[in-house]
Design an enzyme around this catalytic site. Structure first.
Site, PDB file in Angstrom:
ATOM      1  N   CYS A  13      41.934  25.902  18.959  1.00 10.63           N
ATOM      2  CA  CYS A  13      41.274  26.981  20.312  1.00 10.63           C
ATOM      3  C   CYS A  13      41.250  28.143  19.658  1.00 10.63           C
ATOM      4  O   CYS A  13      42.226  28.629  19.132  1.00 10.63           O
ATOM      5  CB  CYS A  13      42.117  26.638  21.566  1.00 10.63           C
ATOM      6  SG  CYS A  13      41.906  27.612  22.865  1.00 10.63           S
ATOM      7  N   PRO A  14      40.243  29.027  19.837  1.00 11.55           N
ATOM      8  CA  PRO A  14      39.029  28.606  20.855  1.00 11.55           C
ATOM      9  C   PRO A  14      37.738  28.215  20.138  1.00 11.55           C
ATOM     10  O   PRO A  14      36.816  28.218  20.792  1.00 11.55           O
ATOM     11  CB  PRO A  14      38.871  29.991  21.587  1.00 11.55           C
ATOM     12  CG  PRO A  14      38.998  30.843  20.227  1.00 11.55           C
ATOM     13  CD  PRO A  14      40.196  30.362  19.598  1.00 11.55           C
TER      14      PRO A  14
END
Length: 81
Positions: A13-14
């Site tokens: 992430c992201p």
């Protein structure tokens, strides 16, 4: 309807969402994107992202140590976010 595959395995992430958004922006409405990911947080991320953008999360499944998502692009309005 066309199907496209995006491999974001090994990314955390992201980045899976960032790369998915860039790919979805290039697709026509009605096309589907299959995303292959390994980040355990991707499940919640993709559920939230598709809800926010209006794209359809058609499938989210765990296959071994991977997560496979099938997302259908919905209309021009959904490109935001």
């Amino acid at each position: 309807m066309e199907e496209h595959v995006l491999d974001v395995r090994g990314l955390s992430c992201p980045m899976p969402i960032v790369k998915t958004k860039k790919t979805m922006d290039q697709l026509q409405a009605g096309n589907q994107l299959v995303v292959l990911a390994t980040d355990p947080g991707a499940v919640a991320d993709f559920e939230a992202w598709t809800k926010r953008t209006g794209h359809k999360l058609l499938q989210a499944e765990k296959v071994g140590n991977e997560f496979h998502f099938r997302i259908e692009k919905v209309g021009l309005k959904a490109q935001e976010g």
